[in-house]
Structures are given as C-alpha cells and as structure tokens.
Motif scaffolding. Structure first.
Motif, PDB file in Angstrom:
ATOM      1  N   ILE A   1     113.349 108.142  13.419  1.00  0.00           N
ATOM      2  CA  ILE A   1     112.678 108.883  14.501  1.00  0.00           C
ATOM      3  C   ILE A   1     111.191 108.521  14.451  1.00  0.00           C
ATOM      4  CG2 ILE A   1     112.304 111.138  15.584  1.00  0.00           C
ATOM      5  CD1 ILE A   1     115.251 110.238  15.430  1.00  0.00           C
ATOM      6  N   HIS A   2     110.849 107.407  15.058  1.00  0.00           N
ATOM      7  CA  HIS A   2     109.495 106.852  14.956  1.00  0.00           C
ATOM      8  C   HIS A   2     108.429 107.811  15.475  1.00  0.00           C
ATOM      9  CE1 HIS A   2     111.069 102.403  14.974  1.00  0.00           C
ATOM     10  NE2 HIS A   2     111.478 103.107  13.933  1.00  0.00           N
ATOM     11  N   TRP A   3     108.741 108.559  16.537  1.00  0.00           N
ATOM     12  CA  TRP A   3     107.712 109.423  17.122  1.00  0.00           C
ATOM     13  C   TRP A   3     107.201 110.448  16.115  1.00  0.00           C
ATOM     14  CZ3 TRP A   3     106.041 114.275  17.994  1.00  0.00           C
ATOM     15  CH2 TRP A   3     105.045 114.447  18.962  1.00  0.00           C
ATOM     16  N   ALA A   4     108.027 110.821  15.141  1.00  0.00           N
ATOM     17  CA  ALA A   4     107.584 111.821  14.160  1.00  0.00           C
ATOM     18  C   ALA A   4     106.362 111.325  13.391  1.00  0.00           C
ATOM     19  CB  ALA A   4     108.732 112.163  13.207  1.00  0.00           C
ATOM     20  N   LEU A   5     106.326 110.039  13.056  1.00  0.00           N
ATOM     21  CA  LEU A   5     105.147 109.497  12.366  1.00  0.00           C
ATOM     22  C   LEU A   5     103.980 109.323  13.337  1.00  0.00           C
ATOM     23  CD1 LEU A   5     103.830 108.435   9.799  1.00  0.00           C
ATOM     24  CD2 LEU A   5     104.663 106.145  10.404  1.00  0.00           C
ATOM     25  N   LEU A   6     104.281 108.837  14.536  1.00  0.00           N
ATOM     26  CA  LEU A   6     103.223 108.705  15.544  1.00  0.00           C
ATOM     27  C   LEU A   6     102.615 110.086  15.827  1.00  0.00           C
ATOM     28  CD1 LEU A   6     101.683 107.023  17.671  1.00  0.00           C
ATOM     29  CD2 LEU A   6     103.570 107.491  19.261  1.00  0.00           C
TER      30      LEU A   6
END
Length: 378
Positions: free
Chosen positions: A69-74
């Motif tokens: 879930i890339h957006w969590a880091l972004l």
C-alpha cells in the motif's frame, strides 16, 4: 455479487456505469459481525486521528505491515511536512511575521485538512487489513464508512490485480477530490485563510516545500533532502499532479525509497524540524526573546556564532482540537478522473537550493518587519 475487476478497462467500465447511476443504489445487508467490524474501524480511526503526530505514525506503521500500500508511506511523508508547517507557525521566524490570529487560522486549516484525509483513508486501510485476515474481500463495508464509490472500485481492482501504482494514484485522486469542497472551497476557510494577506505571504515566501529527508548510508547528523515545491495549492488539478510527482520521486527511485525508509525508521516524528537537521534547528529556544533578529542562515548552514532556529515539537506548539464530523456526499461524478492515472509527470527532486533560499527570504522578511516597527516606535 460485485463486478470482477481483472483489468484497468474493467475499472473504466465499472466507473462509467456508476457515473450513469446504472448500478443499484441499495446498500448491501450487514450482518451483526459486519456492524461490529464497522464500529471497531471507526473507533480505531478516531483514536489514531488525535493530532498530526498520531496520524503520521499510524500511516507509517500501516506501511510497515503492508508495503504494497504505497500511499501509506507517501501519506506519512507528506503528513510529516504538514507537522513541520504547523510547528513553524510557533517557531523562531513565523511568530515574528504572522499575527497570532493568522497563526491559529492557518494551523486549523492544516489540521482540518489532515484530519479529513485520515478519517477518510484510514478506514479503507483497515478494511483492506480485515480482508487479508479474513481471506476474502470485505469491501462491501466501504459504503458504510462513507468511502467514495470511486475508491470502492479501486480497492476491488487492487484486490484482484495487486496493482500498487494504480491504487496509490487512485488514492491521490480521491483524497484531493475529497478535500476540494470540504476544505479548499469551504467559505469559512476562504475568508479566514486562503483569501487572506497572511496566506498570500505564506505562499509568496515559498513555505509550501515538501521535503523527503533520506540517509545515504554513512553515519551523519544532517539528512540529505529531496522533494518539490507545491504551487497553485487551491487548484485540484495541480494538487493531483503534485501528488503524482511526489509518488514518482518516492517509489520510482530505489535509492531514494531505501534512504527515506532508513531515515524514517531512525527518526520518529515529533513535528520539530530538529528531526532532520539538528545542527540548524533546535526544539529548545536558544535566543533571547527580546533580541533584535540578525541573520543566522547562509546556504542552509548556521553563520558563525549564531544560535540555532527554534522549532518546537508539535505537543508543545499546539493542543489537540475537537473536530466536527465531515459532511457526507460522494465527490465522484466523472470517470475521466482516471486519465490522471496514466498522465506523464516529471520531477528532478532538487529542493535544497530552493529550501535554503526560502529560509533566507523569511529571515529578510523578519528583519524588514522589525526595522519598520523600530522606526514607528521612534
């Protein structure tokens, strides 16, 4: 039974259908177990949405558990920047430039936007986590959490495809669209923040830098920085493109991603800029409160003999504040928002010189204001 979304063209078909309102408006039946899950998701989200520090940490913990879930880091990295912007309002320089009324108004604007995004996106994350634990798609819960039909479609597609990129950009589109009427076009905030002289100065002084500190591997006090400067903050189109640019910077350069993760793991978020540059910022005031301000920074280094700039932790800068419930309603109207998914963006990530100039420009503005006040007192 929900439509099976095996390809991006299936997503487009489903969203076209939803735009035309061909799909049934009836919500699915909820079992007692489903109702309990929704209650727990809402409660967990509420507890983690107390302030910038708690929500920033929650994003990162979720990313560590679910790196797909890339957006969590972004979201974590952008939320760090929001925290720094919040504490800047009570830091060394902006307290000398902005009236207290405007400091509070801008803080509440930043806080409301962050709160809104978290209460929208984090329940989606928890439904995904629940789906993994149950071993089956639980996205029928999303409408009961007021999630946009756009994101329900994106999550169903991701569940079958594992396409992390499309889910991340879909989330960027969703969150910025979600904010548009609730924050950017909100009459109260237009009158008290975005339409004010202080906000225009805030924009003019380029205080909208988004910084991603990262480690290059060697042991060093001062982190390296990459990032970008947001322009046209009130434009939905520009905010979505900017989100895509930041995503590209973070996830399409392996060295940057590794360095950001290393730095983030080693530096818990406090809201103070001391987190990334302790040789330039301190969370304790070093200067005398009554002293006339003299230039301290040159090329992001302290001038000889100068005190570090005060940058307080969030917990000492601002109290937790209660929020009114978000207004309901789905922003999704037009399937053409999918065009953002494949729109080309480019970003070189060079931010250091821009950021250094920002600090020096603010210093000059502080000195100019003090000079005017001194002349008026004579």
């Amino acid at each position: 039974m929900p439509f099976l979304l095996d390809s991006f063209s299936d997503v487009k078909k489903e969203l076209k259908k939803k735009m035309k309102k061909e799909s049934s408006g009836l919500l699915p039946f909820l079992s007692e177990n489903d109702k309990q899950c929704i209650h727990l998701i809402r409660e967990q989200t509420r507890q983690l949405n107390q302030n910038n520090v708690t929500r920033t940490q929650a994003y990162f913990q979720f990313y560590l558990q679910h790196p797909e879930i890339h957006w969590a880091l972004l979201g974590h990295m952008v939320s760090r920047n929001v925290g720094w912007n919040m504490t800047d309002l009570k830091g060394e320089l902006l307290t000398k430039l902005l009236p207290e009324k405007d400091q509070k108004a801008i803080f509440f604007f930043l806080e409301r936007g962050s709160w809104l995004i978290f209460q929208d996106v984090f329940p989606q994350f928890l439904v995904y986590d629940l789906s993994l634990r149950r071993g089956r798609d639980m996205f029928h819960l999303l409408p009961f959490l007021h999630t946009s039909t756009f994101m329900e479609t994106m999550w169903r597609y991701f569940w079958r495809s594992g396409d992390s990129y499309t889910l991340a950009i879909g989330t960027v589109i969703n969150e910025q669209s979600y904010l548009e009427k609730r924050l950017i076009q909100n009459t109260h905030f237009q009158n008290t923040v975005t339409g004010t002289v202080s906000f225009k100065m805030y924009d003019f002084l380029r205080l909208n830098n988004i910084l991603f500190p990262y480690c290059l591997g060697e042991k060093r006090e001062k982190a390296s920085l990459t990032g970008a400067t947001s322009r046209y903050f009130t434009s939905l189109h520009e905010r979505i493109l900017f989100g895509k640019e930041l995503y590209s910077l973070l996830f399409q350069r392996e060295r940057i991603l590794e360095g950001v993760l290393k730095w983030t793991l080693e530096h818990p978020h406090t809201g103070s800029r001391k987190d990334y540059w302790p040789d330039l910022f301190n969370d304790v005031k070093e200067s005398s409160p009554r002293s006339i301000y003299k230039r301290r920074v040159k090329n992001c280094e302290l001038r000889k003999g100068a005190e570090r700039l005060y940058s307080p932790p969030l917990k000492y800068a601002w109290p937790n504040i209660p929020h009114e419930d978000a207004t309901s309603g789905d922003w999704y109207e037009d399937w053409h928002v999918l065009d953002y998914i494949h729109k080309e963006v480019s970003l070189d990530g060079e931010i250091l010189s821009n950021y250094c100039k920002t600090l020096e420009t603010i210093e000059l503005a502080v000195m100019a204001k003090e000079a005017i006040l001194f002349r008026e007192e004579e």
